[in-house]
Design a protein around this motif. Structure first.
Motif, PDB file in Angstrom:
ATOM      1  N   ASP A 171      42.985  29.074  52.853  1.00  0.00           N
ATOM      2  CA  ASP A 171      42.910  28.195  51.688  1.00  0.00           C
ATOM      3  C   ASP A 171      43.125  28.950  50.377  1.00  0.00           C
ATOM      4  O   ASP A 171      42.547  28.627  49.335  1.00  0.00           O
ATOM      5  CB  ASP A 171      41.545  27.479  51.660  1.00  0.00           C
ATOM      6  CG  ASP A 171      41.568  26.226  50.791  1.00  0.00           C
ATOM      7  OD1 ASP A 171      40.555  25.943  50.120  1.00  0.00           O
ATOM      8  OD2 ASP A 171      42.610  25.543  50.784  1.00  0.00           O
ATOM      9  N   HIS A 172      43.959  29.966  50.405  1.00  0.00           N
ATOM     10  CA  HIS A 172      44.244  30.753  49.207  1.00  0.00           C
ATOM     11  C   HIS A 172      45.119  29.991  48.245  1.00  0.00           C
ATOM     12  O   HIS A 172      46.045  29.273  48.646  1.00  0.00           O
ATOM     13  CB  HIS A 172      44.927  32.074  49.582  1.00  0.00           C
ATOM     14  CG  HIS A 172      43.991  33.086  50.130  1.00  0.00           C
ATOM     15  ND1 HIS A 172      44.423  34.253  50.709  1.00  0.00           N
ATOM     16  CD2 HIS A 172      42.640  33.134  50.172  1.00  0.00           C
ATOM     17  CE1 HIS A 172      43.373  34.965  51.084  1.00  0.00           C
ATOM     18  NE2 HIS A 172      42.289  34.302  50.772  1.00  0.00           N
ATOM     19  N   GLU A 173      44.833  30.171  46.956  1.00  0.00           N
ATOM     20  CA  GLU A 173      45.625  29.510  45.921  1.00  0.00           C
ATOM     21  C   GLU A 173      47.010  30.150  45.769  1.00  0.00           C
ATOM     22  O   GLU A 173      48.011  29.483  45.607  1.00  0.00           O
ATOM     23  CB  GLU A 173      44.905  29.614  44.571  1.00  0.00           C
ATOM     24  CG  GLU A 173      43.519  29.013  44.545  1.00  0.00           C
ATOM     25  CD  GLU A 173      43.545  27.516  44.323  1.00  0.00           C
ATOM     26  OE1 GLU A 173      42.479  26.883  44.396  1.00  0.00           O
ATOM     27  OE2 GLU A 173      44.634  26.972  44.078  1.00  0.00           O
ATOM     28  N   ASN A 174      47.024  31.477  45.755  1.00  0.00           N
ATOM     29  CA  ASN A 174      48.230  32.209  45.379  1.00  0.00           C
ATOM     30  C   ASN A 174      48.986  32.723  46.591  1.00  0.00           C
ATOM     31  O   ASN A 174      48.383  33.251  47.530  1.00  0.00           O
ATOM     32  CB  ASN A 174      47.866  33.422  44.518  1.00  0.00           C
ATOM     33  CG  ASN A 174      47.040  33.057  43.318  1.00  0.00           C
ATOM     34  OD1 ASN A 174      47.041  31.904  42.901  1.00  0.00           O
ATOM     35  ND2 ASN A 174      46.329  34.016  42.762  1.00  0.00           N
ATOM     36  N   ASP A 197      50.028  27.494  42.927  1.00  0.00           N
ATOM     37  CA  ASP A 197      49.494  26.213  43.394  1.00  0.00           C
ATOM     38  C   ASP A 197      50.612  25.452  44.073  1.00  0.00           C
ATOM     39  O   ASP A 197      51.798  25.809  43.951  1.00  0.00           O
ATOM     40  CB  ASP A 197      48.914  25.417  42.225  1.00  0.00           C
ATOM     41  CG  ASP A 197      47.852  24.426  42.644  1.00  0.00           C
ATOM     42  OD1 ASP A 197      47.132  23.919  41.767  1.00  0.00           O
ATOM     43  OD2 ASP A 197      47.739  24.136  43.867  1.00  0.00           O
ATOM     44  N   LYS A 228      49.580  23.650  50.491  1.00  0.00           N
ATOM     45  CA  LYS A 228      48.868  24.833  50.003  1.00  0.00           C
ATOM     46  C   LYS A 228      49.014  26.015  50.950  1.00  0.00           C
ATOM     47  O   LYS A 228      49.114  27.161  50.515  1.00  0.00           O
ATOM     48  CB  LYS A 228      47.382  24.497  49.827  1.00  0.00           C
ATOM     49  CG  LYS A 228      46.586  25.543  49.079  1.00  0.00           C
ATOM     50  CD  LYS A 228      45.177  25.061  48.854  1.00  0.00           C
ATOM     51  CE  LYS A 228      44.406  26.037  47.980  1.00  0.00           C
ATOM     52  NZ  LYS A 228      43.024  25.584  47.740  1.00  0.00           N
ATOM     53  N   SER A 233      49.094  36.447  50.452  1.00  0.00           N
ATOM     54  CA  SER A 233      48.303  35.412  49.794  1.00  0.00           C
ATOM     55  C   SER A 233      47.020  36.027  49.254  1.00  0.00           C
ATOM     56  O   SER A 233      46.578  37.089  49.698  1.00  0.00           O
ATOM     57  CB  SER A 233      47.970  34.274  50.758  1.00  0.00           C
ATOM     58  OG  SER A 233      46.996  34.667  51.705  1.00  0.00           O
ATOM     59  N   THR A 234      46.413  35.339  48.272  1.00  0.00           N
ATOM     60  CA  THR A 234      45.164  35.802  47.689  1.00  0.00           C
ATOM     61  C   THR A 234      44.502  34.648  46.955  1.00  0.00           C
ATOM     62  O   THR A 234      45.130  33.630  46.664  1.00  0.00           O
ATOM     63  CB  THR A 234      45.410  36.976  46.730  1.00  0.00           C
ATOM     64  OG1 THR A 234      44.180  37.552  46.343  1.00  0.00           O
ATOM     65  CG2 THR A 234      46.152  36.536  45.491  1.00  0.00           C
ATOM     66  N   ASN A 235      43.230  34.837  46.636  1.00  0.00           N
ATOM     67  CA  ASN A 235      42.520  33.832  45.864  1.00  0.00           C
ATOM     68  C   ASN A 235      42.773  34.008  44.382  1.00  0.00           C
ATOM     69  O   ASN A 235      43.171  35.067  43.936  1.00  0.00           O
ATOM     70  CB  ASN A 235      41.014  33.936  46.123  1.00  0.00           C
ATOM     71  CG  ASN A 235      40.642  33.301  47.440  1.00  0.00           C
ATOM     72  OD1 ASN A 235      41.300  32.373  47.890  1.00  0.00           O
ATOM     73  ND2 ASN A 235      39.607  33.810  48.051  1.00  0.00           N
ATOM     74  N   ARG A 236      42.498  32.976  43.630  1.00  0.00           N
ATOM     75  CA  ARG A 236      42.752  33.018  42.198  1.00  0.00           C
ATOM     76  C   ARG A 236      41.619  33.710  41.451  1.00  0.00           C
ATOM     77  O   ARG A 236      41.862  34.354  40.450  1.00  0.00           O
ATOM     78  CB  ARG A 236      42.918  31.607  41.651  1.00  0.00           C
ATOM     79  CG  ARG A 236      43.127  31.549  40.154  1.00  0.00           C
ATOM     80  CD  ARG A 236      43.402  30.135  39.711  1.00  0.00           C
ATOM     81  NE  ARG A 236      44.705  29.692  40.193  1.00  0.00           N
ATOM     82  CZ  ARG A 236      45.122  28.425  40.130  1.00  0.00           C
ATOM     83  NH1 ARG A 236      44.326  27.492  39.648  1.00  0.00           N
ATOM     84  NH2 ARG A 236      46.310  28.089  40.560  1.00  0.00           N
ATOM     85  N   GLU A 237      40.378  33.648  41.961  1.00  0.00           N
ATOM     86  CA  GLU A 237      39.237  34.160  41.204  1.00  0.00           C
ATOM     87  C   GLU A 237      39.383  35.643  40.925  1.00  0.00           C
ATOM     88  O   GLU A 237      39.724  36.417  41.786  1.00  0.00           O
ATOM     89  CB  GLU A 237      37.914  33.922  41.974  1.00  0.00           C
ATOM     90  CG  GLU A 237      37.456  32.501  41.960  1.00  0.00           C
ATOM     91  CD  GLU A 237      38.260  31.650  42.914  1.00  0.00           C
ATOM     92  OE1 GLU A 237      38.377  30.450  42.679  1.00  0.00           O
ATOM     93  OE2 GLU A 237      38.796  32.216  43.881  1.00  0.00           O
ATOM     94  N   TYR A 281      41.958  41.658  42.866  1.00  0.00           N
ATOM     95  CA  TYR A 281      41.613  41.010  44.121  1.00  0.00           C
ATOM     96  C   TYR A 281      42.660  41.354  45.158  1.00  0.00           C
ATOM     97  O   TYR A 281      43.793  41.670  44.862  1.00  0.00           O
ATOM     98  CB  TYR A 281      41.447  39.506  43.952  1.00  0.00           C
ATOM     99  CG  TYR A 281      42.490  38.845  43.090  1.00  0.00           C
ATOM    100  CD1 TYR A 281      42.225  38.581  41.754  1.00  0.00           C
ATOM    101  CD2 TYR A 281      43.709  38.467  43.610  1.00  0.00           C
ATOM    102  CE1 TYR A 281      43.181  37.969  40.959  1.00  0.00           C
ATOM    103  CE2 TYR A 281      44.667  37.859  42.819  1.00  0.00           C
ATOM    104  CZ  TYR A 281      44.390  37.612  41.495  1.00  0.00           C
ATOM    105  OH  TYR A 281      45.327  37.014  40.708  1.00  0.00           O
TER     106      TYR A 281
END
Lengths: 109, 117
Positions: free
Chosen positions: B28-31, B51, B71, B93-97, B104
């Motif tokens: 469920d990674h954003e990027n 996104d 996604k 892929s990676t998360n946005r935070e 990250y």
């Protein structure tokens, strides 16, 4: 032109020897990442260094971030054949990674 | 464990063919990102997406396009393959935070080695 210069490009050593690879730049970074890519696989993150002068250890691997946060080094003690791979440093530019060209390390038994 | 899968490990195509490289991540990674890797040049960013239906050019977008309809899936398209697009293609892929100065982690797929003849 790459912002991160890695040296040497290639390193071949015998099992049990020590080695150091370098990641240098004229720019200052908030952090640097080190990845290892084994043959036939994608890169895997080893460590992120954040503070100038910081030293991080991961088993036989020692990572150092320069005091001025412009360079970093990776030292492997008593290398093993499992350490063979392409070692890449990278910096994060607003969510995008910019990589150096990498150092190919080959450790022979 | 995060898993990033790519549709093919090896692919051989002819000059002028349209080529699709598929990438799927299960965290469920954003990027998501597409890189090409060539000896002595490291990894170079082709396109990325923050996104669904969003895309941004990377450093070497010429000759490529991308699609992100869902996604978890990010596709790289070579509209008309050329021999200079022979390369290893890596998806990540990676998360946005992102907390302050900390970076990250990007998670990579195993790569697709594309040969264009």
């Amino acid at each position: 032109t790459q912002l991160l210069e890695q040296s040497p490009q290639f390193l071949s050593i015998q099992e049990g020897e020590n080695l150091t690879v370098y990641c240098n730049s004229s720019s200052v970074f908030s952090s640097l990442q080190w990845y290892r890519q084994e043959p036939g696989e994608g890169p895997v993150l080893l460590v992120t260094v954040v503070t100038g002068g910081e030293v991080k250890k991961l088993k036989r691997l020692t990572f150092q971030f320069g005091d001025a946060r412009k360079d970093s080094s990776l030292h492997i003690t008593a290398a093993q054949p499992g350490d063979t791979g392409l070692y890449l440093c990278a910096y994060d530019s607003w969510g995008k990674l910019q990589f150096g060209a990498g150092t190919q390390v080959v450790v022979t038994p | 464990d995060v898993k990033v899968t790519q549709s093919s490990r090896y692919l051989v195509k002819r000059t002028g063919e349209k080529v699709f490289l598929e990438c799927v991540q299960d965290m469920d990674h954003e990027n998501m990102f597409w890189y090409r890797q060539d000896p002595g040049l490291g990894l170079r960013l082709i396109y990325f997406s923050y996104d669904v239906k969003m895309k941004e050019k990377g450093d070497i977008p010429e000759g490529y396009s991308v699609s992100r309809e869902k996604k978890e899936r990010f596709s790289l398209i070579l509209e008309s393959a050329s021999t200079n697009q022979t390369s290893m293609y890596l998806c990540a892929s990676t998360n946005r935070e992102w907390a302050g100065q900390f970076s990250y982690e990007q998670y990579f797929g195993p790569g697709t080695r594309l040969t264009v003849t």
